[in-house]
Design a protein around this motif. Structure first.
Motif, PDB file in Angstrom:
ATOM      1  N   GLU A 136      33.855  32.719  52.406  1.00 22.85           N
ATOM      2  CA  GLU A 136      34.797  32.788  51.060  1.00 22.85           C
ATOM      3  C   GLU A 136      35.881  34.232  51.712  1.00 22.85           C
ATOM      4  O   GLU A 136      35.460  34.921  52.078  1.00 22.85           O
ATOM      5  N   CYS A 137      37.058  33.931  50.866  1.00 23.80           N
ATOM      6  CA  CYS A 137      38.075  34.938  50.975  1.00 23.80           C
ATOM      7  C   CYS A 137      37.829  36.139  50.305  1.00 23.80           C
ATOM      8  O   CYS A 137      37.940  36.372  49.007  1.00 23.80           O
ATOM      9  N   ILE A 138      37.110  37.181  51.082  1.00 24.02           N
ATOM     10  CA  ILE A 138      36.693  38.568  50.493  1.00 24.02           C
ATOM     11  C   ILE A 138      37.679  39.598  49.961  1.00 24.02           C
ATOM     12  O   ILE A 138      37.407  40.502  49.366  1.00 24.02           O
ATOM     13  N   ASP A 139      38.988  39.069  50.004  1.00 20.43           N
ATOM     14  CA  ASP A 139      40.126  40.156  49.542  1.00 20.43           C
ATOM     15  C   ASP A 139      40.493  39.386  48.428  1.00 20.43           C
ATOM     16  O   ASP A 139      41.671  39.844  47.769  1.00 20.43           O
ATOM     17  N   ASP A 140      39.971  38.270  47.876  1.00 20.37           N
ATOM     18  CA  ASP A 140      40.496  37.553  46.876  1.00 20.37           C
ATOM     19  C   ASP A 140      39.811  38.070  45.403  1.00 20.37           C
ATOM     20  O   ASP A 140      38.562  38.088  45.389  1.00 20.37           O
ATOM     21  N   ALA A 141      40.568  38.481  44.547  1.00 22.79           N
ATOM     22  CA  ALA A 141      40.084  38.940  43.085  1.00 22.79           C
ATOM     23  C   ALA A 141      38.797  38.242  42.650  1.00 22.79           C
ATOM     24  O   ALA A 141      37.901  38.530  42.317  1.00 22.79           O
ATOM     25  N   GLN A 142      39.048  36.870  42.637  1.00 16.69           N
ATOM     26  CA  GLN A 142      37.969  35.930  42.064  1.00 16.69           C
ATOM     27  C   GLN A 142      36.915  35.951  42.644  1.00 16.69           C
ATOM     28  O   GLN A 142      35.984  35.805  42.075  1.00 16.69           O
ATOM     29  N   VAL A 143      37.105  35.737  44.000  1.00 21.97           N
ATOM     30  CA  VAL A 143      35.778  35.606  44.718  1.00 21.97           C
ATOM     31  C   VAL A 143      34.843  36.841  44.750  1.00 21.97           C
ATOM     32  O   VAL A 143      33.872  36.799  44.431  1.00 21.97           O
ATOM     33  N   LEU A 144      35.755  38.207  44.585  1.00 23.88           N
ATOM     34  CA  LEU A 144      34.872  39.393  44.385  1.00 23.88           C
ATOM     35  C   LEU A 144      34.226  39.139  42.878  1.00 23.88           C
ATOM     36  O   LEU A 144      32.941  39.780  42.789  1.00 23.88           O
ATOM     37  N   LEU A 145      34.756  38.965  41.969  1.00 24.37           N
ATOM     38  CA  LEU A 145      34.372  38.877  40.641  1.00 24.37           C
ATOM     39  C   LEU A 145      33.170  37.866  40.641  1.00 24.37           C
ATOM     40  O   LEU A 145      32.205  38.044  39.725  1.00 24.37           O
ATOM     41  N   SER A 146      33.359  36.738  41.191  1.00 23.00           N
ATOM     42  CA  SER A 146      31.997  35.770  41.242  1.00 23.00           C
ATOM     43  C   SER A 146      30.983  36.362  41.721  1.00 23.00           C
ATOM     44  O   SER A 146      29.829  36.153  41.263  1.00 23.00           O
ATOM     45  N   ALA A 147      31.231  37.177  42.967  1.00 22.82           N
ATOM     46  CA  ALA A 147      29.901  37.793  43.353  1.00 22.82           C
ATOM     47  C   ALA A 147      29.683  38.821  42.471  1.00 22.82           C
ATOM     48  O   ALA A 147      28.428  39.195  42.195  1.00 22.82           O
ATOM     49  N   VAL A 148      30.450  39.747  41.684  1.00 22.08           N
ATOM     50  CA  VAL A 148      29.751  40.466  40.550  1.00 22.08           C
ATOM     51  C   VAL A 148      28.840  39.802  39.804  1.00 22.08           C
ATOM     52  O   VAL A 148      28.105  40.400  39.351  1.00 22.08           O
ATOM     53  N   LYS A 149      29.475  38.647  39.364  1.00 18.09           N
ATOM     54  CA  LYS A 149      28.699  37.729  38.270  1.00 18.09           C
ATOM     55  C   LYS A 149      27.265  37.495  38.694  1.00 18.09           C
ATOM     56  O   LYS A 149      26.257  37.622  38.113  1.00 18.09           O
ATOM     57  N   ALA A 150      27.389  36.925  40.122  1.00 20.72           N
ATOM     58  CA  ALA A 150      26.021  36.469  40.841  1.00 20.72           C
ATOM     59  C   ALA A 150      25.166  37.716  41.054  1.00 20.72           C
ATOM     60  O   ALA A 150      23.845  37.395  40.884  1.00 20.72           O
ATOM     61  N   ALA A 151      25.451  38.863  40.951  1.00 22.99           N
ATOM     62  CA  ALA A 151      24.707  40.183  41.295  1.00 22.99           C
ATOM     63  C   ALA A 151      24.036  40.452  39.677  1.00 22.99           C
ATOM     64  O   ALA A 151      23.455  41.487  39.692  1.00 22.99           O
ATOM     65  N   GLY A 152      24.688  39.643  38.599  1.00 21.39           N
ATOM     66  CA  GLY A 152      24.190  40.003  37.202  1.00 21.39           C
ATOM     67  C   GLY A 152      25.089  41.202  36.904  1.00 21.39           C
ATOM     68  O   GLY A 152      24.412  41.950  35.831  1.00 21.39           O
ATOM     69  N   LEU A 153      26.003  41.458  37.198  1.00 17.99           N
ATOM     70  CA  LEU A 153      26.880  42.745  36.678  1.00 17.99           C
ATOM     71  C   LEU A 153      27.969  42.334  35.925  1.00 17.99           C
ATOM     72  O   LEU A 153      28.230  41.162  35.642  1.00 17.99           O
ATOM     73  N   ASP A 154      28.834  43.376  35.243  1.00 20.51           N
ATOM     74  CA  ASP A 154      29.653  43.013  34.307  1.00 20.51           C
ATOM     75  C   ASP A 154      31.109  42.712  34.762  1.00 20.51           C
ATOM     76  O   ASP A 154      31.824  43.628  35.286  1.00 20.51           O
ATOM     77  N   ALA A 155      31.443  41.456  34.878  1.00 20.15           N
ATOM     78  CA  ALA A 155      32.838  41.001  35.865  1.00 20.15           C
ATOM     79  C   ALA A 155      34.066  41.493  35.025  1.00 20.15           C
ATOM     80  O   ALA A 155      34.953  41.972  35.525  1.00 20.15           O
ATOM     81  N   ALA A 156      33.906  41.627  33.383  1.00 16.98           N
ATOM     82  CA  ALA A 156      35.078  42.246  32.647  1.00 16.98           C
ATOM     83  C   ALA A 156      35.270  43.558  33.300  1.00 16.98           C
ATOM     84  O   ALA A 156      36.529  43.966  33.470  1.00 16.98           O
ATOM     85  N   ALA A 157      34.308  44.517  33.371  1.00 22.10           N
ATOM     86  CA  ALA A 157      34.245  45.908  33.571  1.00 22.10           C
ATOM     87  C   ALA A 157      34.903  45.983  35.412  1.00 22.10           C
ATOM     88  O   ALA A 157      35.631  46.904  35.487  1.00 22.10           O
ATOM     89  N   ALA A 158      34.219  45.113  35.865  1.00 22.28           N
ATOM     90  CA  ALA A 158      34.871  45.093  37.417  1.00 22.28           C
ATOM     91  C   ALA A 158      36.177  44.758  37.509  1.00 22.28           C
ATOM     92  O   ALA A 158      36.770  45.121  38.195  1.00 22.28           O
ATOM     93  N   GLY A 159      36.702  43.696  36.613  1.00 22.44           N
ATOM     94  CA  GLY A 159      38.107  43.423  36.822  1.00 22.44           C
ATOM     95  C   GLY A 159      38.926  44.550  36.333  1.00 22.44           C
ATOM     96  O   GLY A 159      39.972  44.651  37.045  1.00 22.44           O
ATOM     97  N   GLU A 160      38.571  45.317  35.452  1.00 18.42           N
ATOM     98  CA  GLU A 160      39.456  46.593  35.108  1.00 18.42           C
ATOM     99  C   GLU A 160      39.280  47.445  36.585  1.00 18.42           C
ATOM    100  O   GLU A 160      40.582  48.140  36.448  1.00 18.42           O
ATOM    101  N   VAL A 161      38.178  47.580  37.217  1.00 19.90           N
ATOM    102  CA  VAL A 161      38.212  48.378  38.527  1.00 19.90           C
ATOM    103  C   VAL A 161      39.236  47.906  39.227  1.00 19.90           C
ATOM    104  O   VAL A 161      40.258  48.644  39.921  1.00 19.90           O
ATOM    105  N   LEU A 162      39.202  46.447  39.670  1.00 23.15           N
ATOM    106  CA  LEU A 162      40.352  45.948  40.435  1.00 23.15           C
ATOM    107  C   LEU A 162      41.647  45.981  39.988  1.00 23.15           C
ATOM    108  O   LEU A 162      42.681  45.954  40.852  1.00 23.15           O
ATOM    109  N   ALA A 163      41.919  46.011  38.762  1.00 24.67           N
ATOM    110  CA  ALA A 163      43.231  46.037  38.388  1.00 24.67           C
ATOM    111  C   ALA A 163      44.024  47.548  38.344  1.00 24.67           C
ATOM    112  O   ALA A 163      45.116  47.803  37.949  1.00 24.67           O
ATOM    113  N   SER A 164      43.075  48.491  38.684  1.00 26.73           N
ATOM    114  CA  SER A 164      43.504  49.877  38.790  1.00 26.73           C
ATOM    115  C   SER A 164      43.354  50.331  40.107  1.00 26.73           C
ATOM    116  O   SER A 164      42.919  49.503  41.201  1.00 26.73           O
ATOM    117  N   ASP A 165      43.326  51.655  40.092  1.00 27.81           N
ATOM    118  CA  ASP A 165      43.068  52.256  41.631  1.00 27.81           C
ATOM    119  C   ASP A 165      41.866  53.049  41.682  1.00 27.81           C
ATOM    120  O   ASP A 165      41.668  53.933  42.249  1.00 27.81           O
TER     121      ASP A 165
END
Length: 217
Positions: A136-165
């Motif tokens: 999968e395309c590992i520089d794509d935000a949705q791919v990264l967030l799917s992995a976050v969900k698969a790991a049982g972590l908070d995808a919304a919080a992870a999305g905030e990290v991605l949207a910032s620096d």
């Protein structure tokens, strides 16, 4: 008596040997259960820090970087797949397809390090499955967030990290630290800040090293 060893696993999701090395380390720790336990930390290393969005064809990249032929690349892929199978990791049959920038993945791994016991380990494995296992395309935000969900972590919080620096400076600081310490290739597994195991070594190598270090040899 169980000995706890601090283990810093310096690696990149882009590196197939890092999946092999992690599987071997996990298997060795499983064999040593009751004798050795790990305080495990995943540290960042970028193989392709200047890779642009969308990445580059894998074969083209390997030829440019190492001068390898398609035949050599296919042979290496077979070797890596066989080594992965030995430690329970299944690589995508056709390889990774493309090489991507992994900086955002490293930022999320840094974030996961503060999300509770085992969170960073779970996310590292989810990223490796996504990229090395499913190409999968590992520089794509949705791919990264799917992995976050698969790991049982908070995808919304992870999305905030991605949207910032967020954690960009911390990741760069850690990368610089290991570069200055002489780490040039991955995986590099550092035990108790002083013992180095380099590469995707077989289970027996990890097992022997962990046992000897735990015994104070």
């Amino acid at each position: 008596m169980t000995t706890t060893l601090k283990i810093d696993f310096v690696s990149d999701i882009a590196c197939p040997w890092c999946a092999v090395g992690l599987g071997a380390l996990e298997t060795a720790l499983d064999h040593l259960k009751g004798q050795v336990q790990a305080d495990l930390h995943f540290q960042p290393f970028e193989l392709n820090p200047h890779m642009g969005p969308g990445g580059q064809d894998l074969g083209e990249h390997l030829t440019e970087k190492y001068g390898s032929t398609p035949e050599q690349q296919a042979q290496i892929r077979q070797t890596i797949s066989a080594r992965g199978a030995e430690v329970g990791f299944e690589f995508h049959p056709g390889g990774r397809g493309r090489v991507y920038n992994t900086f955002n993945a490293h930022r999320l791994l840094h974030w996961a390090g503060d999300q509770g016991a085992g969170a960073q380990h779970a996310l590292k494995k989810a990223f490796l499955q996504s990229y090395q296992g499913r190409a999968e395309c590992i520089d794509d935000a949705q791919v990264l967030l799917s992995a976050v969900k698969a790991a049982g972590l908070d995808a919304a919080a992870a999305g905030e990290v991605l949207a910032s620096d967020a954690f960009a400076a911390e990741v760069r600081e850690r990368q610089q630290f290991y570069a200055q310490a002489g780490i040039r290739s991955v995986p590099a597994i550092i035990i108790n800040d002083q013992h180095l195991i380099s590469g995707g070594q077989p289970v027996a190598v990890f097992e022997q090293a962990l046992r000897r270090i735990a015994a104070g040899e």
